[in-house]
Design an enzyme around this catalytic site. Structure first.
Site, mmCIF file in Angstrom:
data_model
loop_
_atom_site.group_PDB
_atom_site.id
_atom_site.type_symbol
_atom_site.label_atom_id
_atom_site.label_comp_id
_atom_site.label_asym_id
_atom_site.label_seq_id
_atom_site.Cartn_x
_atom_site.Cartn_y
_atom_site.Cartn_z
ATOM 1 N N ASN A 106 -1.506 9.576 -2.182
ATOM 2 C CA ASN A 106 -1.097 10.939 -1.879
ATOM 3 C C ASN A 106 0.408 11.074 -2.079
ATOM 4 O OD1 ASN A 106 -1.255 13.593 -0.932
ATOM 5 N ND2 ASN A 106 -1.180 13.003 1.229
ATOM 6 N N HIS A 108 3.827 13.238 -0.795
ATOM 7 C CA HIS A 108 4.226 13.996 0.392
ATOM 8 C C HIS A 108 5.693 14.409 0.252
ATOM 9 C CE1 HIS A 108 4.010 15.383 4.489
ATOM 10 N NE2 HIS A 108 5.175 14.801 4.721
ATOM 11 N N SER A 135 7.692 11.049 -0.864
ATOM 12 C CA SER A 135 7.015 9.763 -0.719
ATOM 13 C C SER A 135 5.690 9.776 -1.463
ATOM 14 C CB SER A 135 6.717 9.471 0.765
ATOM 15 O OG SER A 135 7.883 9.557 1.556
ATOM 16 N N ASP A 144 -0.781 11.136 6.829
ATOM 17 C CA ASP A 144 0.392 10.663 6.074
ATOM 18 C C ASP A 144 0.955 9.369 6.651
ATOM 19 O OD1 ASP A 144 0.235 12.892 4.356
ATOM 20 O OD2 ASP A 144 1.308 14.120 5.817
#
Ligand code: GRF
Length: 200
Positions: A106, A108, A135, A144
């Site tokens: 993912n 972020h 990130s 997260d």
């Protein structure tokens, strides 16, 4: 060649950057499908590149688990080597994360573990910090909270609002994401090893 599925909810500007990078024959990964939880504007980028899309509309399922089960079914059709969450604004159910982690990453728009969650840019502004960041992480069952694969600082400038700051962060997110996908594809970055060492 690493095969990648990208999941989005929105405009897909990070998806676009990854598609553009993957169009280079030298790039060691290919995007095989783009999925979304809604009729996302970002589908247009996939269509432009002739890449198949699928939609699993969150609103049409009775629970997150049922939605996730259908998402898992769709991903199983394509069997990508890697799943990239690129602005998917939904938490995935644990079954799906457990099935794919660590091969699910993912991006972020904050310097994790600072400012996790759906409002990372807004929260950094509200906190009055001088710098935030971007990130790329492995997805785990927290918000997260997975192992960090790459991150970089981005300054907060006087007069920034959420949009201006997010637009300064996004190019950094894109660069980090493309680099992580490249390193996973070449074997320079071993997601299983990163995940295992994070659990020690
Ligand atoms: C990115 O900042 C992503 O990290 C966040 O939403 C944004 C997605 O933007 N969760 P886009 O859809 O790629 O333009």
């Amino acid at each position: 060649m690493l095969t990648v599925a990208v999941l989005i909810s929105g405009t897909g500007s990070n998806l676009r950057a990854l598609l553009d990078a993957a169009a280079d024959p030298e790039f060691p990964a290919r995007i095989v499908v783009v999925g979304a939880d809604r009729e996302a504007d970002g589908f247009a980028h996939a269509e432009e590149y002739g890449i198949p899309t699928f939609m699993v509309p969150f609103a049409q399922f009775a629970s997150r688990e049922e939605w996730g089960a259908e998402l898992a079914t769709q991903l199983d059709v394509w069997r990508p080597d890697l799943v990239v969450l690129s602005g998917l604004m939904r938490l995935l159910p644990a079954d799906l994360v457990d099935a794919w982690s660590p091969r699910i990453i993912n991006t972020h728009p904050a310097y994790l573990p600072e400012f996790p969650g759906a409002h990372g840019v807004r929260d950094a502004l509200a906190a009055g910090v001088a710098q935030t960041g971007a990130s790329v992480i492995i997805v785990d069952n927290g918000v997260d909270s997975g192992p960090i694969l790459a991150q970089e600082r981005v300054p907060v400038l006087p007069g920034d609002d959420e949009h201006a700051l997010h637009e300064r962060i996004k190019p950094v997110e894109r660069r980090l994401l493309i680099d992580v996908v490249r390193r996973v594809a070449t074997g320079d970055l071993d997601l299983a090893a990163v995940s295992a060492s994070a659990q020690l």
